[in-house]
Design an enzyme around this catalytic site. Sequence first.
Site, PDB file in Angstrom:
ATOM      1  N   LYS A   1      61.210 -14.704  13.853  1.00  0.00           N
ATOM      2  CA  LYS A   1      60.629 -14.617  15.198  1.00  0.00           C
ATOM      3  C   LYS A   1      61.786 -14.551  16.191  1.00  0.00           C
ATOM      4  O   LYS A   1      62.921 -14.932  15.842  1.00  0.00           O
ATOM      5  CB  LYS A   1      59.747 -15.837  15.485  1.00  0.00           C
ATOM      6  CG  LYS A   1      60.459 -17.175  15.370  1.00  0.00           C
ATOM      7  CD  LYS A   1      59.496 -18.336  15.534  1.00  0.00           C
ATOM      8  CE  LYS A   1      60.217 -19.665  15.321  1.00  0.00           C
ATOM      9  NZ  LYS A   1      59.308 -20.807  15.438  1.00  0.00           N
TER      10      LYS A   1
ATOM     11  N   ASP B   1      68.191 -20.285  11.288  1.00  0.00           N
ATOM     12  CA  ASP B   1      67.108 -21.219  10.956  1.00  0.00           C
ATOM     13  C   ASP B   1      66.421 -20.911   9.632  1.00  0.00           C
ATOM     14  O   ASP B   1      65.319 -20.395   9.586  1.00  0.00           O
ATOM     15  CB  ASP B   1      66.056 -21.287  12.067  1.00  0.00           C
ATOM     16  CG  ASP B   1      65.293 -22.612  11.948  1.00  0.00           C
ATOM     17  OD1 ASP B   1      64.650 -23.031  12.916  1.00  0.00           O
ATOM     18  OD2 ASP B   1      65.371 -23.220  10.861  1.00  0.00           O
TER      19      ASP B   1
ATOM     20  N   THR C   1      55.369 -19.373  11.812  1.00  0.00           N
ATOM     21  CA  THR C   1      54.850 -19.518  13.184  1.00  0.00           C
ATOM     22  C   THR C   1      53.675 -18.559  13.337  1.00  0.00           C
ATOM     23  O   THR C   1      53.877 -17.338  13.224  1.00  0.00           O
ATOM     24  CB  THR C   1      55.986 -19.175  14.184  1.00  0.00           C
ATOM     25  OG1 THR C   1      57.105 -20.017  13.898  1.00  0.00           O
ATOM     26  CG2 THR C   1      55.535 -19.371  15.622  1.00  0.00           C
TER      27      THR C   1
ATOM     28  N   LYS D   1      69.711 -32.782  17.845  1.00  0.00           N
ATOM     29  CA  LYS D   1      70.339 -31.968  18.885  1.00  0.00           C
ATOM     30  C   LYS D   1      71.327 -30.957  18.301  1.00  0.00           C
ATOM     31  O   LYS D   1      71.883 -31.172  17.217  1.00  0.00           O
ATOM     32  CB  LYS D   1      71.071 -32.876  19.873  1.00  0.00           C
ATOM     33  CG  LYS D   1      70.107 -33.676  20.754  1.00  0.00           C
ATOM     34  CD  LYS D   1      70.805 -34.309  21.918  1.00  0.00           C
ATOM     35  CE  LYS D   1      69.731 -34.928  22.829  1.00  0.00           C
ATOM     36  NZ  LYS D   1      70.083 -36.260  23.285  1.00  0.00           N
TER      37      LYS D   1
ATOM     38  N   LYS E   1      75.153 -29.030  14.616  1.00  0.00           N
ATOM     39  CA  LYS E   1      73.734 -29.380  14.447  1.00  0.00           C
ATOM     40  C   LYS E   1      73.712 -30.826  13.948  1.00  0.00           C
ATOM     41  O   LYS E   1      74.114 -31.106  12.831  1.00  0.00           O
ATOM     42  CB  LYS E   1      73.097 -28.442  13.420  1.00  0.00           C
ATOM     43  CG  LYS E   1      71.604 -28.290  13.556  1.00  0.00           C
ATOM     44  CD  LYS E   1      71.120 -27.088  12.759  1.00  0.00           C
ATOM     45  CE  LYS E   1      69.637 -26.892  12.920  1.00  0.00           C
ATOM     46  NZ  LYS E   1      69.165 -25.643  12.260  1.00  0.00           N
TER      47      LYS E   1
ATOM     48  N   ASN F   1      64.423 -17.253  16.496  1.00  0.00           N
ATOM     49  CA  ASN F   1      65.390 -17.448  15.398  1.00  0.00           C
ATOM     50  C   ASN F   1      66.408 -16.322  15.321  1.00  0.00           C
ATOM     51  O   ASN F   1      67.095 -16.172  14.312  1.00  0.00           O
ATOM     52  CB  ASN F   1      64.637 -17.554  14.061  1.00  0.00           C
ATOM     53  CG  ASN F   1      63.977 -18.907  13.895  1.00  0.00           C
ATOM     54  OD1 ASN F   1      64.364 -19.871  14.565  1.00  0.00           O
ATOM     55  ND2 ASN F   1      62.967 -18.986  13.060  1.00  0.00           N
TER      56      ASN F   1
ATOM     57  N   ILE G   1      73.115 -27.701  23.585  1.00  0.00           N
ATOM     58  CA  ILE G   1      72.563 -26.360  23.820  1.00  0.00           C
ATOM     59  C   ILE G   1      71.142 -26.219  23.275  1.00  0.00           C
ATOM     60  O   ILE G   1      70.484 -25.205  23.487  1.00  0.00           O
ATOM     61  CB  ILE G   1      73.466 -25.262  23.205  1.00  0.00           C
ATOM     62  CG1 ILE G   1      73.763 -25.535  21.729  1.00  0.00           C
ATOM     63  CG2 ILE G   1      74.725 -25.085  24.015  1.00  0.00           C
ATOM     64  CD1 ILE G   1      74.579 -24.441  21.053  1.00  0.00           C
TER      65      ILE G   1
ATOM     66  N   ASP H   1      60.169 -17.375   8.483  1.00  0.00           N
ATOM     67  CA  ASP H   1      59.893 -17.782   9.870  1.00  0.00           C
ATOM     68  C   ASP H   1      60.618 -16.864  10.846  1.00  0.00           C
ATOM     69  O   ASP H   1      61.226 -17.307  11.817  1.00  0.00           O
ATOM     70  CB  ASP H   1      60.298 -19.245  10.096  1.00  0.00           C
ATOM     71  CG  ASP H   1      59.665 -19.824  11.368  1.00  0.00           C
ATOM     72  OD1 ASP H   1      60.166 -20.833  11.890  1.00  0.00           O
ATOM     73  OD2 ASP H   1      58.673 -19.230  11.862  1.00  0.00           O
TER      74      ASP H   1
HETATM   75  C1  LIG Z   1      73.754 -23.877  15.267  1.00  0.00           C
HETATM   76  C2  LIG Z   1      72.803 -22.813  15.765  1.00  0.00           C
HETATM   77  C3  LIG Z   1      72.488 -21.793  14.672  1.00  0.00           C
HETATM   78  C4  LIG Z   1      71.550 -23.473  16.273  1.00  0.00           C
HETATM   79  O1  LIG Z   1      70.787 -24.192  15.572  1.00  0.00           O
HETATM   80  N1  LIG Z   1      71.365 -23.191  17.570  1.00  0.00           N
HETATM   81  C5  LIG Z   1      70.232 -23.643  18.357  1.00  0.00           C
HETATM   82  C6  LIG Z   1      70.551 -24.136  19.719  1.00  0.00           C
HETATM   83  C7  LIG Z   1      69.750 -23.517  20.654  1.00  0.00           C
HETATM   84  C8  LIG Z   1      68.988 -22.507  19.969  1.00  0.00           C
HETATM   85  C9  LIG Z   1      68.045 -21.555  20.426  1.00  0.00           C
HETATM   86  O2  LIG Z   1      67.703 -21.515  21.731  1.00  0.00           O
HETATM   87  C10 LIG Z   1      67.474 -20.674  19.531  1.00  0.00           C
HETATM   88  C11 LIG Z   1      67.830 -20.717  18.182  1.00  0.00           C
HETATM   89  C12 LIG Z   1      68.763 -21.642  17.692  1.00  0.00           C
HETATM   90  C13 LIG Z   1      69.278 -22.518  18.622  1.00  0.00           C
HETATM   91  C14 LIG Z   1      72.376 -22.380  18.048  1.00  0.00           C
HETATM   92  N2  LIG Z   1      72.528 -21.868  19.275  1.00  0.00           N
HETATM   93  C15 LIG Z   1      73.617 -21.069  19.473  1.00  0.00           C
HETATM   94  N3  LIG Z   1      73.809 -20.502  20.692  1.00  0.00           N
HETATM   95  C16 LIG Z   1      73.033 -20.609  21.838  1.00  0.00           C
HETATM   96  C17 LIG Z   1      73.668 -20.366  23.052  1.00  0.00           C
HETATM   97  C18 LIG Z   1      72.957 -20.465  24.237  1.00  0.00           C
HETATM   98  C19 LIG Z   1      71.603 -20.773  24.214  1.00  0.00           C
HETATM   99  C20 LIG Z   1      70.947 -20.987  22.992  1.00  0.00           C
HETATM  100  C21 LIG Z   1      71.673 -20.910  21.802  1.00  0.00           C
HETATM  101  N4  LIG Z   1      74.531 -20.785  18.495  1.00  0.00           N
HETATM  102  C22 LIG Z   1      74.373 -21.310  17.259  1.00  0.00           C
HETATM  103  C23 LIG Z   1      73.275 -22.133  17.014  1.00  0.00           C
END
Ligand SMILES: CC1(C)C(=O)N([C@H]2C=Cc3c(O)cccc32)c2nc(Nc3ccccc3)ncc21
Length: 323
Positions: A143, A159, A178, A32, A48, A146, A25, A141
Amino acid sequence: MMQGLTANSADKEAHIDGFEILRTIGEGTFGKVKLARHILTGTHVALKVIKKRRQSVASVQALFREVCGMKILNHPNIVKLMGAINTEEAFILVMEYLSGGDMYHYLKIHGRMTEVEARGPFQQLLSALQHCHQRGIVHRDLKPLNLLFDSNMNIKLTDFGLSNKCDDSGQMDTICGTPPYSAPEIFLGQSYSGPAVDVWSLGVVLYTMVTGCQPFGGKDYQELRKQVLQGKYHIPPYLSLEIRDLLQKMIALNPSDRGTLPDLMRHAWLNMGQKEPLQPPCEEDLKVTTVTTPGLTCNQIQDAGTGSVSSKKPQVGASIVTV
Ligand SMILES: CC1(C)C(=O)N([C@H]2C=Cc3c(O)cccc32)c2nc(Nc3ccccc3)ncc21
């Protein structure tokens, strides 16, 4: 194939330690982020994956800060760290999965929010940040990228890789963040009050939520820096007087002119349409053991710490603390 990560060639699914990996994602500085399902419970989590190879010292330090920060924090509007898996080749943080995606992409797809749409998420963000600051943690940070939404459009702050502990004075000096969301004192390389830096970024986030644009920009870093240090930004005619006043109390060049989080929580814009004014959470004494006894107000909790009891109407959900 990463050690601990098994791939079943028949259905091309990957598993790790009781989780079924569904899809990637996101891709962060560390590595990743994968959506996974906990096989036993069916719960969706976000993994993560931080590969140990090729991590710079700075990345490991940021990871350490993120994990330490998230272990101290426990708030409904802050993404939860649920666990960690250490394999030969990677650290894997098991974190709360937010199905609504992030605010940056939300604004890109849906455009600006109305002030009514923005009020709830911004109230939640203020409460989450107050929780951090009360524990001496400054995010640094803030924004839209986040800020994540759950399935009910509740906001969750994430984050903490750049977050840091500030001392009681709140003074800090590391340059980070940022640029379009960074406070002027960061651009000047001066030592700064951590909480006040977060309040500036909070103001820029609110502006972005209700206009769909950033208040400060420019063709390059120097142009952006000049605009931030002038502190002037366009106020679209559709913004209410109340939100203009609130923005001015956050996006103020002089850090001491910015409102504190308790002040901001009481601002008229945040309490429009509310029955009771927003209450900043009471100062919890963190050097205590928490025993759950629901039904006590903050005052009764504070009185409990001093031995007297107030006659306030009990509220659901509060809990008594004992020294
Ligand atoms: C573990 C944690 C906190 C994280 O690190 N990310 C990443 C990954 C993508 C992304 C972003 O696009 C923006 C901020 C954080 C992140 C997460 N993303 C999600 N959902 C999600 C669902 C659809 C699209 C984007 C994010 N839930 C939890 C997390």
